[in-house]
Design a protein around this motif. Structure first.
Motif, PDB file in Angstrom:
ATOM      1  N   ALA A 194       0.855  -1.185   0.000  1.00 44.56           N
ATOM      2  CA  ALA A 194       0.000   0.000   0.000  1.00 44.56           C
ATOM      3  C   ALA A 194       0.887   1.230   0.000  1.00 44.56           C
ATOM      4  CB  ALA A 194      -0.920   0.003   1.228  1.00 44.56           C
ATOM      5  N   SER A 195       0.453   2.252  -0.708  1.00 43.38           N
ATOM      6  CA  SER A 195       1.235   3.480  -0.771  1.00 43.38           C
ATOM      7  C   SER A 195       0.309   4.669  -0.943  1.00 43.38           C
ATOM      8  CB  SER A 195       2.241   3.426  -1.927  1.00 43.38           C
ATOM      9  OG  SER A 195       1.564   3.197  -3.160  1.00 43.38           O
ATOM     10  N   ALA A 196       0.737   5.798  -0.417  1.00 39.85           N
ATOM     11  CA  ALA A 196      -0.045   7.021  -0.542  1.00 39.85           C
ATOM     12  C   ALA A 196       0.046   7.546  -1.966  1.00 39.85           C
ATOM     13  CB  ALA A 196       0.464   8.061   0.448  1.00 39.85           C
ATOM     14  N   VAL A 197      -1.098   8.023  -2.478  1.00 38.30           N
ATOM     15  CA  VAL A 197      -1.174   8.662  -3.785  1.00 38.30           C
ATOM     16  C   VAL A 197      -2.042   9.903  -3.622  1.00 38.30           C
ATOM     17  CG1 VAL A 197      -0.887   6.489  -5.058  1.00 38.30           C
ATOM     18  CG2 VAL A 197      -3.188   7.294  -4.469  1.00 38.30           C
ATOM     19  N   PRO A 198      -2.006  10.816  -4.563  1.00 35.44           N
ATOM     20  CA  PRO A 198      -2.874  11.992  -4.445  1.00 35.44           C
ATOM     21  C   PRO A 198      -4.336  11.595  -4.280  1.00 35.44           C
ATOM     22  CG  PRO A 198      -1.251  12.324  -6.177  1.00 35.44           C
ATOM     23  CD  PRO A 198      -1.107  10.900  -5.737  1.00 35.44           C
ATOM     24  N   GLY A 199      -4.954  12.109  -3.235  1.00 35.52           N
ATOM     25  CA  GLY A 199      -6.365  11.822  -2.994  1.00 35.52           C
ATOM     26  C   GLY A 199      -6.638  10.564  -2.207  1.00 35.52           C
ATOM     27  N   GLY A 200      -5.595   9.834  -1.795  1.00 33.11           N
ATOM     28  CA  GLY A 200      -5.847   8.616  -1.033  1.00 33.11           C
ATOM     29  C   GLY A 200      -4.666   7.666  -1.043  1.00 33.11           C
ATOM     30  N   LEU A 201      -4.936   6.415  -1.310  1.00 29.91           N
ATOM     31  CA  LEU A 201      -3.861   5.422  -1.339  1.00 29.91           C
ATOM     32  C   LEU A 201      -4.157   4.341  -2.364  1.00 29.91           C
ATOM     33  CD1 LEU A 201      -4.040   3.118   1.818  1.00 29.91           C
ATOM     34  CD2 LEU A 201      -5.859   4.677   1.214  1.00 29.91           C
ATOM     35  N   ARG A 202      -3.079   3.707  -2.813  1.00 26.78           N
ATOM     36  CA  ARG A 202      -3.177   2.613  -3.769  1.00 26.78           C
ATOM     37  C   ARG A 202      -2.901   1.310  -3.044  1.00 26.78           C
ATOM     38  NH1 ARG A 202       0.977   3.379  -7.932  1.00 26.78           N
ATOM     39  NH2 ARG A 202       2.335   2.190  -6.537  1.00 26.78           N
TER      40      ARG A 202
END
Length: 421
Positions: free
Chosen positions: A288-296
């Protein structure tokens, strides 16, 4: 010097305190009554256990849930779930009637001391006691999948971190888990307009059946008796005979404690999930990783297929793991002296006494010794009566030093040095 200090004021702590007071012990109980039920469960949830199996315990059996409901004009009957808010209010009512003077301060440290223990409260007061009963509930043992650890709380939380879910209205949320907490959380989210999915490791969701009627033919009762953990002889044994469960071989106890009554949704949640909430069974979060607007989330299926999805927030309804090293309010020396079972949970003797003389444990941490009932409110009745008998037995013996032989423990350490003033 007190005879007993009870740390924790949930169903187990309040029940132990009621029995200890009735036994004439010089005791006090610390903690905010029913805090977990009041602060860590969203509004709208229901108690999964049957009302008749959800009683806190006083020696006379007077202050039971049915009496509270009758007084309040509520319904407490078989196969009708009780709202969590009503159960929390019942616990407060029990505390007022069955427990003398709950001290709502939190305990921050328990250490070995001369002739017993030194217990420190959040405002710095130190009290001395010959015995301690730890009934700290489940919150110290929150378990989050390793792939999700370290991410910011704005992205990942545990299901027990929410007393309400309003902050997720109109958002996209992924709930991890296949048990009651995951499924009921998902249902509540969907009902408030959240776009929600459930990602479960199991190949399919499991649902509990509607319980059989309370009144039924004798042959049906003999074939599948009611119990505090559900119908059937296995559940009856786990529920009603924890003293015999403790006599099973340690590997058998461990297997049952971790697999019996596994993740499943209550029958009354099923229609609120199926066809309403997107379910992704047979998937596990690999990264899991942070991405713009939330996480992937990178997930892997049972067949090894990789998938990716993006979401604004993850709620990990992934349960609790009771380990000795997570009982943070114990001093390092005291925590390190505890004999542990192979799963890391503390080993306890027949009276719930740990390997450190005078330190008694209650609730989830004792499931490895006394079985699945200790994961539920129903186990509080057996625990309270048995533990207080053990405390009285311990108070009759001197000195307090040394260790207590605990079947199934992985180590036998000497008692730590007394805490220095």
């Amino acid at each position: 010097m007190y005879d007993l200090l009870v740390v924790g004021a949930g169903p187990y702590g309040l029940s132990i305190a009621s029995h200890a007071a009735a036994a004439g012990l010089n005791m006090r109980v610390f903690g905010r009554p029913m805090a977990c039920w009041r602060d860590n469960m969203p509004r709208g949830m229901f108690l999964k256990s049957e009302p008749w199996a959800s009683n806190l315990s006083d020696p006379a059996g007077r202050w039971h849930l049915g009496a509270y409901c009758a007084e309040q004009g509520l319904t407490a009957r078989h196969a009708k779930p009780i709202p969590v808010e009503a159960f929390a209010s019942y616990g407060l009512w029990f505390a007022r009637h069955a427990v003398p003077g709950v001290d709502e301060r939190m305990v921050t440290r328990v250490a070995s001391g001369p002739d017993g223990f030194a217990v420190v409260t959040e405002d710095g007061e130190e009290l001395r006691t010959r015995a301690v009963a730890l009934a700290v509930g489940v919150m110290p043992f929150v378990e989050v999948p390793s792939a999700l650890r370290g991410l910011h709380p704005s992205l990942v939380t545990h299901s027990s971190h929410h007393s309400e879910l309003d902050q997720f209205r109109g958002k996209d949320v992924t709930v991890i888990g296949g048990g009651q907490a995951a499924l009921e959380t998902a249902a509540l989210l969907a009902e408030q307009g959240t776009r929600v999915r459930v990602l479960a490791r199991a190949d399919r969701l499991v649902w509990n059946d509607v319980p059989p009627p309370w009144e039924r033919p004798v042959w049906q009762s003999v074939r599948s008796p009611h119990s505090g953990l559900g119908p059937g002889w296995k559940n009856w044994f786990y529920s009603e005979r924890p003293n015999l469960f403790r006599r099973l071989p340690e590997p058998t106890r461990t297997r049952i404690a971790t697999t019996a009554l596994g993740p499943a949704g209550a029958w009354w949640v099923r229609d609120r999930v199926e066809g309403v909430v997107e379910v992704l069974p047979g998937h596990e979060v690999a990264a899991a990783s942070a991405v713009p607007g939330g996480l992937r989330l990178d997930t892997v299926s049972r067949e090894g297929a990789l998938h990716t999805l993006e979401t604004e927030h993850v709620i990990a309804a992934t349960g609790f793991r009771p380990r000795c090293d997570r009982i943070g309010l114990l001093s390092a020396e005291l925590r390190g002296s505890l004999a542990a079972l192979p799963d890391g949970s503390p080993a306890v003797g027949r009276d719930f006494e740990s390997s450190h003389p005078g330190l008694f444990l209650a609730g989830l941490v004792t499931a490895g010794g006394f079985g699945p009932a200790m994961r539920f409110v129903h186990g509080a009745t057996f625990t309270a009566a048995t533990l207080v008998r053990g405390v009285r037995r311990r108070l009759r013996t001197t000195p307090m030093g040394g260790t207590v032989p605990v079947p199934g423990g992985s180590r036998r350490n000497e008692s730590p040095a007394p805490v220095r003033p």
